[in-house]
Scaffold this active site. Sequence first.
Site, mmCIF file in Angstrom:
data_model
loop_
_atom_site.group_PDB
_atom_site.id
_atom_site.type_symbol
_atom_site.label_atom_id
_atom_site.label_comp_id
_atom_site.label_asym_id
_atom_site.label_seq_id
_atom_site.Cartn_x
_atom_site.Cartn_y
_atom_site.Cartn_z
ATOM 1 N N ASP A 84 81.359 63.187 33.257
ATOM 2 C CA ASP A 84 80.514 64.263 32.742
ATOM 3 C C ASP A 84 81.377 65.418 32.242
ATOM 4 O O ASP A 84 80.862 66.390 31.693
ATOM 5 C CB ASP A 84 79.490 64.724 33.777
ATOM 6 C CG ASP A 84 80.104 65.260 35.053
ATOM 7 O OD1 ASP A 84 81.336 65.364 35.132
ATOM 8 O OD2 ASP A 84 79.324 65.573 35.992
ATOM 9 N N SER A 85 82.704 65.296 32.405
ATOM 10 C CA SER A 85 83.628 66.218 31.737
ATOM 11 C C SER A 85 83.500 66.126 30.223
ATOM 12 O O SER A 85 84.039 66.967 29.499
ATOM 13 C CB SER A 85 85.070 65.921 32.162
ATOM 14 O OG SER A 85 85.388 64.549 31.974
ATOM 15 N N ASP A 123 80.075 58.056 35.099
ATOM 16 C CA ASP A 123 79.740 59.224 35.897
ATOM 17 C C ASP A 123 78.232 59.468 35.871
ATOM 18 O O ASP A 123 77.615 59.444 34.793
ATOM 19 C CB ASP A 123 80.449 60.451 35.331
ATOM 20 C CG ASP A 123 81.041 61.349 36.389
ATOM 21 O OD1 ASP A 123 80.779 61.127 37.577
ATOM 22 O OD2 ASP A 123 81.787 62.274 36.014
ATOM 23 N N LYS A 153 79.903 56.568 39.495
ATOM 24 C CA LYS A 153 80.488 57.584 40.372
ATOM 25 C C LYS A 153 79.492 58.706 40.557
ATOM 26 O O LYS A 153 78.816 59.110 39.603
ATOM 27 C CB LYS A 153 81.786 58.148 39.786
ATOM 28 C CG LYS A 153 82.459 59.193 40.703
ATOM 29 C CD LYS A 153 83.758 59.706 40.127
ATOM 30 C CE LYS A 153 83.548 60.709 39.018
ATOM 31 N NZ LYS A 153 82.927 61.982 39.498
ATOM 32 N N GLU A 155 78.907 62.568 42.926
ATOM 33 C CA GLU A 155 79.552 63.586 43.743
ATOM 34 C C GLU A 155 78.828 63.780 45.069
ATOM 35 O O GLU A 155 77.629 63.533 45.189
ATOM 36 C CB GLU A 155 79.592 64.919 42.980
ATOM 37 C CG GLU A 155 80.423 64.868 41.716
ATOM 38 C CD GLU A 155 80.487 66.191 40.988
ATOM 39 O OE1 GLU A 155 81.123 66.232 39.918
ATOM 40 O OE2 GLU A 155 79.905 67.190 41.472
ATOM 41 N N GLU A 221 89.143 65.903 44.808
ATOM 42 C CA GLU A 221 89.474 66.874 43.766
ATOM 43 C C GLU A 221 89.788 68.231 44.375
ATOM 44 O O GLU A 221 89.046 68.759 45.197
ATOM 45 C CB GLU A 221 88.332 67.016 42.764
ATOM 46 C CG GLU A 221 88.658 68.006 41.644
ATOM 47 C CD GLU A 221 87.732 67.917 40.447
ATOM 48 O OE1 GLU A 221 87.882 68.745 39.524
ATOM 49 O OE2 GLU A 221 86.875 67.026 40.423
#
Length: 304
Positions: A84-85, A123, A153, A155, A221
């Site tokens: 999502d970057s 993501d 992935k 979070e 991270e």
Amino acid sequence: MPEQPETSSAADSTSVASSPGGDQVVEATPYGGAPATGGPKRVRTRHFQNAKRDGIKITGLTSYDQLTARIFDEAGIDFLLVGDSSGNNVFGYETTLPVTVDELIPITRAVAGAVKRAFVVADMPFGSYEVGAEEALHTAIRFMKETGAHSVKLEGGERSSEQIRRIVQAGIPVMAHIGYTPQSEHGLGGHIIQGRGEGVEQLLADARAVQEAGAFAVVLEMVPADAARQVTEFLEIPTISVGAGAHTDGQLLVWTDWAGLTTGRVPKFVKQYADLAGILGRAATEWRGDVADGTYPGPDHSYE
């Protein structure tokens, strides 16, 4: 629980390449090699586990298109994250928060379709899994059916453990992400290093939660190197560092930072291996000048 490694063999941990002098060189990789008779091998979840077992470092980069995906795949990068970057690097958002599933699906499909060996991770963006396990599973199924990705992935540690468990139960591999979680930057108070002091206990609790939920690997991270070392030694699944030091099982970077396409401030943990912004800027300036003075296109670039 994470997938257990298969019986080890030479093909699980080495590949054969040629040195400039023509001699054969054995290269350690987590996924096996590309022998002349066998062609490239696909990276699987078991190869992540094998890499941790054998002390072989795992490499990952983000990718948002088929051009970079093919280049990184051919370079031997183990996994590609369609992150999502992309919010900052493709769509022009200030944060990752506005990114949607519908925006990520086509670029994930492009990356997955371009690789032959690399493991592709999709993501799951903010708002696509937080409501509960069933929503998370629905999002993960969309990514797997519509993109060709090999895993997803998401979070969060303890707070996301039920979502991870439900997705894994459906047969979809999950890479977890703890420590600093960009989708929670407002709740965390900004880009704040996680796991300092007493915070290491929460980091370990989050790590334990995602492993028990069935994640095959976990991204750490922006945590202190010693805290990341503790997590790596504690877990049976591989740890992947994004600014978490050298004592993890692998490293992941946003490719635009790593290659110098990002301008301005970059995170402390990024080492820039190229200056693509400078190269592209100089090329564009030169081309503009050639067009302006009439030297482009010349005879070599014109049809008769």
